[in-house]
Design a protein around this motif. Structure first.
Motif, PDB file in Angstrom:
ATOM      1  N   PHE A 132       1.859  54.869  19.116  1.00 48.52           N
ATOM      2  CA  PHE A 132       1.160  53.591  19.052  1.00 48.52           C
ATOM      3  C   PHE A 132      -0.306  53.753  19.465  1.00 48.52           C
ATOM      4  CE2 PHE A 132      -0.392  49.663  20.951  1.00 48.52           C
ATOM      5  CZ  PHE A 132      -0.085  48.730  19.975  1.00 48.52           C
ATOM      6  N   ALA A 170      -3.549  53.312  17.149  1.00 51.36           N
ATOM      7  CA  ALA A 170      -4.550  52.290  17.461  1.00 51.36           C
ATOM      8  C   ALA A 170      -5.948  52.900  17.522  1.00 51.36           C
ATOM      9  CB  ALA A 170      -4.205  51.626  18.791  1.00 51.36           C
ATOM     10  N   LYS A 185      -7.169  53.818  14.002  1.00 50.59           N
ATOM     11  CA  LYS A 185      -7.531  52.620  13.245  1.00 50.59           C
ATOM     12  C   LYS A 185      -8.834  52.043  13.760  1.00 50.59           C
ATOM     13  CE  LYS A 185      -6.832  49.518  10.121  1.00 50.59           C
ATOM     14  NZ  LYS A 185      -6.917  49.897   8.688  1.00 50.59           N
ATOM     15  N   ALA A 186      -9.031  52.079  15.081  1.00 52.44           N
ATOM     16  CA  ALA A 186     -10.272  51.570  15.664  1.00 52.44           C
ATOM     17  C   ALA A 186     -11.472  52.392  15.199  1.00 52.44           C
ATOM     18  CB  ALA A 186     -10.178  51.597  17.189  1.00 52.44           C
ATOM     19  N   VAL A 227      -6.128  46.189  14.821  1.00 54.07           N
ATOM     20  CA  VAL A 227      -5.148  46.980  15.569  1.00 54.07           C
ATOM     21  C   VAL A 227      -3.846  46.206  15.759  1.00 54.07           C
ATOM     22  CG1 VAL A 227      -4.662  48.069  17.789  1.00 54.07           C
ATOM     23  CG2 VAL A 227      -6.900  48.354  16.735  1.00 54.07           C
ATOM     24  N   LEU A 228      -3.951  44.946  16.205  1.00 55.50           N
ATOM     25  CA  LEU A 228      -2.751  44.144  16.450  1.00 55.50           C
ATOM     26  C   LEU A 228      -2.010  43.823  15.159  1.00 55.50           C
ATOM     27  CD1 LEU A 228      -4.158  41.692  19.148  1.00 55.50           C
ATOM     28  CD2 LEU A 228      -2.680  43.663  19.510  1.00 55.50           C
ATOM     29  N   ALA A 255      -0.271  46.982  13.735  1.00 52.94           N
ATOM     30  CA  ALA A 255       0.926  47.329  14.509  1.00 52.94           C
ATOM     31  C   ALA A 255       2.100  46.419  14.152  1.00 52.94           C
ATOM     32  CB  ALA A 255       0.619  47.236  16.002  1.00 52.94           C
TER      33      ALA A 255
END
Length: 307
Positions: free
Chosen positions: A206, A210, A213-214, A278-279, A282
């Motif tokens: 995870f 994240a 992706k950031a 990000v959220l 996920a």
């Protein structure tokens, strides 16, 4: 041909669409804040929560969800096209063999290009509907009056020509590199962690997902800002070239942004975008994986392409 029209590709497409719709609905206000910060250059509030509070105070409690339906419709179609194209091309190319990083990157890029070319008109319309009725600080923005999705299509074609529906296509095609950058950093970070331990935990996966992706979002964010401005279509552009989405106008908008607001002007709304990206990613993949696995179990099929 059978691989392209397989039930497996359809299951992946439907699961991807449902996952994206679920995630976007949950985090939709973050995307509203991001879009306002990108398009309305004269807005003084810099943080996500302050922009959302301003929107609610000035435009009502439901204003952060303005344009939800056209966005969700576009997102559903977009992800259906992407997941279906990706899995169909992968089935044709891999043909039961183990996939490689190179093949995944090429298939992902091609699927992204197909997705952009087919669904950009939907995103142009939903960007305008989402911003309609907003209280802008920038007086150069011309307000619109669309009654819905169909009316927006009609007015855009009538007043600006059919090619206006593909505003922002050029930066959108460049943004196809976003998942490629994400994948590159994800694999690099994973290899570094595996040198120190035998197996990665769910938390490890995870976190590196994240981070990757950031990084991908941060690197490509200036192009996302230009994409939003071009899709909105109500800003003054280079008078020498009115072809929206052309390389000259992309460079012109980037230059004007930096000239007026400095280099950080290219990153207005990044905080909201990072939170949302990000959220949402996920949650989307969580729903996608669970739904895909459940569907294959019910149908009695084997999900042969594990990612």
């Amino acid at each position: 041909m059978a691989s392209v029209l397989s039930y497996e590709s359809l299951v992946h497409a439907v699961a991807g669409a449902v996952g994206s719709v679920t995630a976007m609905t949950v985090f939709f206000p973050l995307d509203t804040a991001r879009l306002r910060l990108q398009v309305d250059e004269k807005r003084k509030s810099k943080t996500t929560h302050m922009v959302l509070l301003e929107i609610i105070k000035e435009e009502g409690l439901l204003a952060p969800y303005r344009g939800w339906f056209p966005v969700i419709s576009s997102l559903c179609c977009s992800n259906f096209v992407y997941f279906y194209t990706f899995n169909s091309l992968k089935a044709v190319w891999v043909k039961g063999q183990r996939s490689t990083t190179g093949k995944d990157l090429v298939v992902g890029f091609v699927a992204g290009v197909v997705n952009v070319l087919l669904t950009t008109p939907l995103w142009v319309v939903n960007t305008r509907l989402k911003l309609q009725g907003a209280k802008f600080r920038n007086e150069d923005i011309v307000p619109t009056n669309y009654k819905g999705i169909i009316d927006a299509f009609h007015q855009i074609i009538r007043d600006e020509g059919i090619l206006a529906l593909w505003n922002g296509t050029f930066p959108s095609l460049l943004l196809v590199f976003n998942p490629a950058i994400q994948f590159m950093f994800y694999e690099g970070l994973k290899r570094q962690l595996l040198k120190k331990r035998m197996k990665l935990s769910s938390l490890d996966v995870f976190i590196i997902g994240a981070i990757s992706k950031a990084i991908a979002t941060t690197v490509t964010y200036p192009m996302q800002t230009v994409q939003s401005i071009l899709r909105f279509g109500h800003h003054r552009l280079n008078p020498e070239n009115r072809t929206l989405g052309s390389l000259r106008n992309v460079l012109y908008l980037l230059h004007q942004r930096v000239k007026r607001f400095g280099i950080m002007g290219l990153y207005k709304g990044l905080e909201a975008k990072l939170l949302q990206t990000v959220l949402t990613a996920a949650l989307m993949f969580l729903v996608y994986e669970k739904l895909t696995a459940a569907t294959f179990t019910v149908m009695g099929l084997k999900n042969v392409r594990k990612r």
